[in-house]
Design an enzyme around this catalytic site. Structure first.
Site, PDB file in Angstrom:
ATOM      1  N   MET A  34      -6.834  88.147 -47.044  1.00  0.00           N
ATOM      2  CA  MET A  34      -8.358  87.023 -46.008  1.00  0.00           C
ATOM      3  C   MET A  34      -9.878  87.093 -46.672  1.00  0.00           C
ATOM      4  SD  MET A  34      -5.569  85.757 -44.429  1.00  0.00           S
ATOM      5  CE  MET A  34      -7.154  84.757 -42.869  1.00  0.00           C
ATOM      6  N   HIS A  89       0.749  76.215 -47.631  1.00  0.00           N
ATOM      7  CA  HIS A  89       0.577  77.435 -46.509  1.00  0.00           C
ATOM      8  C   HIS A  89       0.764  77.034 -45.752  1.00  0.00           C
ATOM      9  CE1 HIS A  89      -0.867  81.757 -46.115  1.00  0.00           C
ATOM     10  NE2 HIS A  89      -2.206  80.945 -45.169  1.00  0.00           N
ATOM     11  N   MET A 143      -0.106  81.312 -35.973  1.00  0.00           N
ATOM     12  CA  MET A 143      -0.029  81.827 -34.698  1.00  0.00           C
ATOM     13  C   MET A 143      -0.115  81.614 -32.929  1.00  0.00           C
ATOM     14  SD  MET A 143      -3.994  80.409 -36.233  1.00  0.00           S
ATOM     15  CE  MET A 143      -4.358  80.407 -37.698  1.00  0.00           C
ATOM     16  N   MET A 181       1.161  85.405 -37.743  1.00  0.00           N
ATOM     17  CA  MET A 181       0.004  85.610 -37.559  1.00  0.00           C
ATOM     18  C   MET A 181       0.131  85.726 -36.128  1.00  0.00           C
ATOM     19  SD  MET A 181      -3.516  83.685 -39.170  1.00  0.00           S
ATOM     20  CE  MET A 181      -2.259  82.744 -39.801  1.00  0.00           C
ATOM     21  N   ASP A 219       0.503  77.898 -41.607  1.00  0.00           N
ATOM     22  CA  ASP A 219      -0.508  78.973 -40.813  1.00  0.00           C
ATOM     23  C   ASP A 219       0.166  79.512 -39.688  1.00  0.00           C
ATOM     24  OD1 ASP A 219      -2.108  79.866 -42.455  1.00  0.00           O
ATOM     25  OD2 ASP A 219      -3.442  78.776 -42.560  1.00  0.00           O
ATOM     26  N   SER A 265      -3.973  74.724 -47.224  1.00  0.00           N
ATOM     27  CA  SER A 265      -3.166  75.047 -46.227  1.00  0.00           C
ATOM     28  C   SER A 265      -3.117  74.048 -44.978  1.00  0.00           C
ATOM     29  CB  SER A 265      -4.251  76.199 -44.888  1.00  0.00           C
ATOM     30  OG  SER A 265      -4.583  76.652 -44.435  1.00  0.00           O
ATOM     31  N   HIS A 290       2.462  82.404 -43.108  1.00  0.00           N
ATOM     32  CA  HIS A 290       1.182  83.376 -42.635  1.00  0.00           C
ATOM     33  C   HIS A 290       1.109  83.410 -41.738  1.00  0.00           C
ATOM     34  CE1 HIS A 290      -2.808  84.652 -43.055  1.00  0.00           C
ATOM     35  NE2 HIS A 290      -2.392  85.407 -42.486  1.00  0.00           N
ATOM     36  N   ASP A 333      -7.405  83.920 -49.195  1.00  0.00           N
ATOM     37  CA  ASP A 333      -6.890  82.437 -47.842  1.00  0.00           C
ATOM     38  C   ASP A 333      -8.123  83.331 -46.998  1.00  0.00           C
ATOM     39  OD1 ASP A 333      -6.736  81.232 -45.860  1.00  0.00           O
ATOM     40  OD2 ASP A 333      -4.548  82.296 -45.568  1.00  0.00           O
TER      41      ASP A 333
HETATM   42  C1  DX5 Z   1      -7.114  81.500 -41.588  1.00  0.00           C
HETATM   43  C2  DX5 Z   1      -5.919  81.079 -42.134  1.00  0.00           C
HETATM   44  C3  DX5 Z   1      -6.650  79.989 -42.679  1.00  0.00           C
HETATM   45  C4  DX5 Z   1      -7.318  78.738 -43.001  1.00  0.00           C
HETATM   46  C5  DX5 Z   1      -8.171  78.635 -44.096  1.00  0.00           C
HETATM   47  O1  DX5 Z   1      -6.630  82.445 -39.646  1.00  0.00           O
HETATM   48  O2  DX5 Z   1      -5.066  82.003 -42.517  1.00  0.00           O
HETATM   49  O3  DX5 Z   1      -5.008  79.869 -44.413  1.00  0.00           O
HETATM   50  O4  DX5 Z   1      -6.465  78.240 -43.071  1.00  0.00           O
HETATM   51  O5  DX5 Z   1      -8.894  77.840 -43.633  1.00  0.00           O
HETATM   52  P1  DX5 Z   1      -9.930  77.178 -44.521  1.00  0.00           P
HETATM   53  O6  DX5 Z   1      -9.514  76.983 -45.944  1.00  0.00           O
HETATM   54  O7  DX5 Z   1     -10.959  75.668 -43.914  1.00  0.00           O
HETATM   55  O8  DX5 Z   1     -10.689  78.214 -43.675  1.00  0.00           O
HETATM   56 ZN    ZN Z   2      -3.202  81.428 -44.007  1.00  0.00          ZN
END
Ligand code: DX5
Ligand code: ZN
Length: 222
Positions: A139, A34, A38, A70, A36, A9, A68, A177
């Site tokens: 998650m 991956h 946000m 969010m 993310d 990630s 991913h 994740d």
């Molecule tokens: C959290 C993310 C994850 C996160 C994982 O909301 O979706 O992908 O970055 O990172 P670690 O492995 O540090 O929890």
């Molecule tokens: Zn994620």
């Protein structure tokens, strides 16, 4: 042999040198990136959007990328990420009022369809959409930040999801994740997890090569 993949990630990467960070983890054996997204609305943090994804593709990074998302509302973002180079698009059911429609938009835009399940979310809704899924992202932390503590109840949830996948007779990957570290791999592999999303455990390590090889050796020889 079962397919098992490592998906770093990039939330924990150094954004000032993001392209190099991604090339490094791929060269050392990572399989999927991956990504993310946000929005400071669905989750209390703000990261990157389709323009950053496009820059990564333009930097000649060809590996599969799981976007991913969010963010809420989510539908209008999907074509943008698809066009920018997403392989998988994974959405949270709470980020849309109409889950079927959102999953259809992902598919119509040529991406593989993923759904993310928060730790406290019941999985009954899966019965109604499982036919559309390529990936279920479980998650193991509440979404929003890297480097949180793995929620152990996730293991029970994975077993329940696995049963539903078997009943559906579909080939659907299970991804986990949040807070995943080396010590969790054994129990997750036993439960049939296919994709390990790992952020801080890789990017906070001083030697990416060492930590990726250690994880890859373990998951490939399981
Ligand atoms: C959290 C993310 C994850 C996160 C994982 O909301 O979706 O992908 O970055 O990172 P670690 O492995 O540090 O929890
Ligand atoms: Zn994620």
């Amino acid at each position: 042999m079962k397919k098992v993949f490592l998906a770093p990630s990039i939330l924990s990467a150094n954004f000032a040198i993001l392209g190099e960070e991604i090339k490094n983890v791929l060269n050392f054996g990572a399989d999927i990136i991956h990504f993310d997204v946000m929005d400071n609305h669905y989750v209390p943090n703000l990261t990157f959007g389709p323009m950053v994804l496009k820059s990564i593709r333009d930097y000649n990074i060809l590996a599969p990328i799981d976007v991913h998302i969010m963010a809420k509302p989510v539908d209008s973002l999907i074509p943008l990420f698809a066009k920018a180079g997403a392989t998988y698009i994974t959405i949270h059911p709470e980020s849309t009022n109409h889950i079927n429609r959102t999953l259809d938009i992902i598919k119509e835009n040529g991406c593989k369809v993923g759904i993310a399940i928060n730790p406290a979310l019941s999985i009954d809704f899966l019965d109604h959409v499982i036919e559309k899924l390529d990936l279920i992202l479980i998650m193991s932390v509440d979404p929003g930040f890297s480097n949180q503590k793995f929620i152990l109840n996730t293991l029970k949830k994975i077993r329940l999801v696995q049963n539903k996948i078997i009943l559906s007779k579909r080939k659907i990957y299970i991804s986990v994740d949040g807070g995943v570290k080396f010590c969790h791999l054994d129990s997750l592999l036993q439960l049939g997890v296919n994709i390990f999303v790992i952020g801080s455990y890789i990017f906070n390590h001083s030697n990416y090569k060492f930590v990726i090889k250690k994880i890859k050796n373990y998951i490939s020889n399981f």
